[in-house]
Write a protein that holds these residues in place. Structure first.
Motif, PDB file in Angstrom:
ATOM      1  N   VAL A 399       0.853  -1.191   0.000  1.00  0.00           N
ATOM      2  CA  VAL A 399       0.000   0.000   0.000  1.00  0.00           C
ATOM      3  C   VAL A 399       0.887   1.237   0.000  1.00  0.00           C
ATOM      4  O   VAL A 399       1.775   1.378   0.863  1.00  0.00           O
ATOM      5  N   ASP A 400       0.652   2.127  -0.961  1.00  0.00           N
ATOM      6  CA  ASP A 400       1.325   3.429  -0.982  1.00  0.00           C
ATOM      7  C   ASP A 400       0.410   4.458  -0.341  1.00  0.00           C
ATOM      8  O   ASP A 400      -0.744   4.623  -0.765  1.00  0.00           O
ATOM      9  N   ALA A 401       0.897   5.135   0.691  1.00  0.00           N
ATOM     10  CA  ALA A 401       0.103   6.164   1.371  1.00  0.00           C
ATOM     11  C   ALA A 401       1.042   7.117   2.100  1.00  0.00           C
ATOM     12  O   ALA A 401       2.000   6.676   2.752  1.00  0.00           O
ATOM     13  N   GLY A 402       0.782   8.417   1.968  1.00  0.00           N
ATOM     14  CA  GLY A 402       1.573   9.403   2.687  1.00  0.00           C
ATOM     15  C   GLY A 402       3.047   9.378   2.344  1.00  0.00           C
ATOM     16  O   GLY A 402       3.892   9.657   3.216  1.00  0.00           O
ATOM     17  N   GLY A 403       3.364   9.025   1.112  1.00  0.00           N
ATOM     18  CA  GLY A 403       4.766   9.004   0.703  1.00  0.00           C
ATOM     19  C   GLY A 403       5.529   7.772   1.165  1.00  0.00           C
ATOM     20  O   GLY A 403       6.745   7.686   0.965  1.00  0.00           O
ATOM     21  N   LYS A 404       4.847   6.804   1.764  1.00  0.00           N
ATOM     22  CA  LYS A 404       5.489   5.574   2.227  1.00  0.00           C
ATOM     23  C   LYS A 404       4.818   4.362   1.584  1.00  0.00           C
ATOM     24  O   LYS A 404       3.679   4.440   1.124  1.00  0.00           O
ATOM     25  N   THR A 405       5.561   3.258   1.592  1.00  0.00           N
ATOM     26  CA  THR A 405       5.012   1.990   1.117  1.00  0.00           C
ATOM     27  C   THR A 405       4.972   1.011   2.285  1.00  0.00           C
ATOM     28  O   THR A 405       5.977   0.804   2.972  1.00  0.00           O
ATOM     29  N   TYR A 406       3.810   0.429   2.499  1.00  0.00           N
ATOM     30  CA  TYR A 406       3.602  -0.550   3.575  1.00  0.00           C
ATOM     31  C   TYR A 406       3.325  -1.905   2.918  1.00  0.00           C
ATOM     32  O   TYR A 406       2.577  -1.985   1.945  1.00  0.00           O
ATOM     33  N   SER A 407       3.902  -2.967   3.463  1.00  0.00           N
ATOM     34  CA  SER A 407       3.712  -4.278   2.854  1.00  0.00           C
ATOM     35  C   SER A 407       3.520  -5.350   3.915  1.00  0.00           C
ATOM     36  O   SER A 407       3.914  -5.182   5.074  1.00  0.00           O
ATOM     37  N   ALA A 408       2.888  -6.457   3.508  1.00  0.00           N
ATOM     38  CA  ALA A 408       2.668  -7.589   4.414  1.00  0.00           C
ATOM     39  C   ALA A 408       2.396  -8.834   3.584  1.00  0.00           C
ATOM     40  O   ALA A 408       1.951  -8.751   2.429  1.00  0.00           O
ATOM     41  N   ASP A 409       2.665 -10.006   4.181  1.00  0.00           N
ATOM     42  CA  ASP A 409       2.477 -11.288   3.524  1.00  0.00           C
ATOM     43  C   ASP A 409       1.763 -12.248   4.474  1.00  0.00           C
ATOM     44  O   ASP A 409       1.856 -12.115   5.700  1.00  0.00           O
ATOM     45  N   LEU A 410       1.082 -13.233   3.906  1.00  0.00           N
ATOM     46  CA  LEU A 410       0.539 -14.332   4.712  1.00  0.00           C
ATOM     47  C   LEU A 410       0.411 -15.571   3.847  1.00  0.00           C
ATOM     48  O   LEU A 410       0.455 -15.504   2.613  1.00  0.00           O
TER      49      LEU A 410
END
Length: 481
Positions: A399-410
């Motif tokens: 997810v790109d939001a607020g100039g950052k990229t957040y990631s997760a796996d399952l």
């Protein structure tokens, strides 16, 4: 002389006793019944349910023997089975068990018969267990949408869930007291009248048709027909399952036919309780791992939906087909399978109810706008992981939001049974899901009584009052009760 496949399946269906069921089988059967009926009630106002109910009325004439869940309309056994099959699957919120969906195809017929025959809870549990175990075993023996061959995903030319007709037939013959000889005839008749497997055509074409992977209503009625034809004296083809060249395998279109997987330890080893997955979201199961990750990322990082700049996802190996890639959202059924639309709705963090498929959400401008910033691809490790663990659904979200990229796996989405490596839904969670699905349809006291009765179903001497209670109070009348 060795028994035919039909005879071996019939012995399992006709001679298994409630006392033979392991505790886990009894427990999961009760949970499946609770969940499926809740899903039917939650979806009662969708077009699929409305049409099913209207068709039930056309078929039933003055016969009002059986309940249509969530509706004041009553119908014949055949009519109610049709309507309830369509309603259970209307939201696409019902449980997943290989070969895919099972409950919408096997439960409606047995429940209509159980209500009219005033069956006891133990018999309903037994019929439910038989129907799901047999359906699961046919699924293991035939082509599957998640088949891996030589390390690669193989999309079969013919797909579908109509092999559930045998589980449905076996459940009905059991409730009606048929012996193994009659049950074998019923299963053979079911093979001859089974609806076609139309799933593959459906996934390749848009706009998404409302028949979905195959309408549940006709399959439930085929089961009722096969069971009653055998009881009345018709005979089926005794070699229909044994003949791989000209029999059921050939005319249902399955390239893979492994009947030993149907028969191994049948009646001793029960597969369905450890493979049945309940749905947390009213959306195609293929998206559930991605939805878990997306909601987790947004919640854990305090990201507002309006702050999302882009969402990139990697998931199931078969979602590169038309029904999952469509962005042409015309009605709730389109939304039930579109990856981009499902993720855009999931990002709104709504209650997990039929609101996901309400007109104000399906075509909401903010949902459609977010769809344009979502991409979905096949997970690069999907085939390798599924080859060794069929319960796996490897998923990744960025997810790109607020100039950052957040990631997760399952690896396992919520609702995957613990025996399969995941975390299944607890009785408490399933009860809450039932409450949410029924909150605008049934009176609160009816809901709480039903919860208690389903979770102690083996104590009921007659299930008819319980089933009738789930179709009598609706809308404002229920809330005022």
């Amino acid at each position: 002389m060795q028994k035919s496949i039909a005879e071996q399946l019939a012995v399992f269906a006709a001679e298994t006793r409630f006392e033979d069921l392991p505790d886990a089988v009894v427990h999961e059967s009760k949970r499946i019944l609770l969940d499926a009926i809740g899903c039917a009630i939650g979806g009662i106002n969708l077009d699929k349910s409305r049409i099913g109910t209207e068709f039930a009325e056309i078929q039933s004439g003055s016969d009002r023997s059986a309940t249509i869940f969530g509706s004041p309309v009553r119908a014949s056994i055949f009519g109610a089975a049709f309507a309830n099959g369509e309603a259970i699957n209307a939201l696409d919120f019902d449980a997943i068990l290989p070969p895919g969906h099972v409950s919408p195809y096997v439960l409606p017929g047995l429940l209509a018969v159980a209500e009219t025959d005033r069956a006891c809870g133990r018999d309903v549990i037994l019929a439910t267990a038989i129907s799901h175990e047999m359906s699961n075993r046919f699924g293991k023996a035939m082509d599957n949408i998640r088949d891996i061959v030589d390390g690669k995903h193989r999309m079969p030319e013919v797909l579908g869930y109509t092999s559930t007709v045998f589980g449905g037939t076996a459940a009905i013959t059991r409730l009606r007291g048929a012996d193994a000889v009659v049950t074998a005839e019923a299963l053979a008749i079911a093979a001859a009248i089974s609806p076609v497997n139309s799933h593959r055509s459906w996934i390749e074409h848009t706009p998404v048709s409302t028949i979905k992977y195959t309408m549940a209503g006709p399959v439930t009625q085929a089961s009722l027909t096969a069971a009653h034809m055998a009881i009345l004296g018709h005979r089926g083809d005794p070699g229909v399952f044994d003949d791989g060249e000209f029999g059921y395998r050939r005319f249902i279109g399955s390239a893979r036919w492994q009947p030993e997987r149907m028969l191994k330890d049948l009646g001793r080893d029960w597969y369905f309780p450890r493979e049945n997955s309940f749905k947390v979201y009213p959306h195609c199961r293929a998206l559930h791992g991605l939805l878990d990750l997306l909601v987790g990322i947004l919640d854990e990082n305090g990201i507002e939906t309006s702050d999302i700049q882009a969402i990139r996802t990697w998931g199931e190996g078969h979602v590169d087909r038309a029904v999952w890639t469509t962005r042409d959202i015309r009605d709730p059924v389109d939304g039930q399978f579109s990856a981009a639309h499902g993720l855009a709705v999931g990002a709104q963090r709504l209650a997990k109810t039929n609101i996901w498929q309400s007109s104000e959400i399906v075509k909401a401008p903010h949902v459609l706008d977010l769809m344009s910033r979502i991409t979905n691809e096949v997970h690069p490790d999907w085939a390798r992981l599924v080859a060794t663990d069929p319960a796996a659904r490897p998923s990744r979200v960025e997810v790109d939001a607020g100039g950052k990229t957040y990631s997760a796996d399952l690896l396992y989405p919520r609702g995957t049974p613990g025996a399969a490596g995941g975390v299944g839904m607890s009785d408490s969670e399933l009860s809450d899901k039932f409450r949410l699905n029924t909150q605008d349809v049934l009176a609160p006291n009816v809901v709480e009584t039903a919860l208690k009765d389903f979770l102690s179903l083996e104590t009921l001497d007659d299930v008819s009052a319980l089933l009738r209670s789930l179709g009598t109070a609706t809308g404002k009348e229920a809330n005022a009760a």
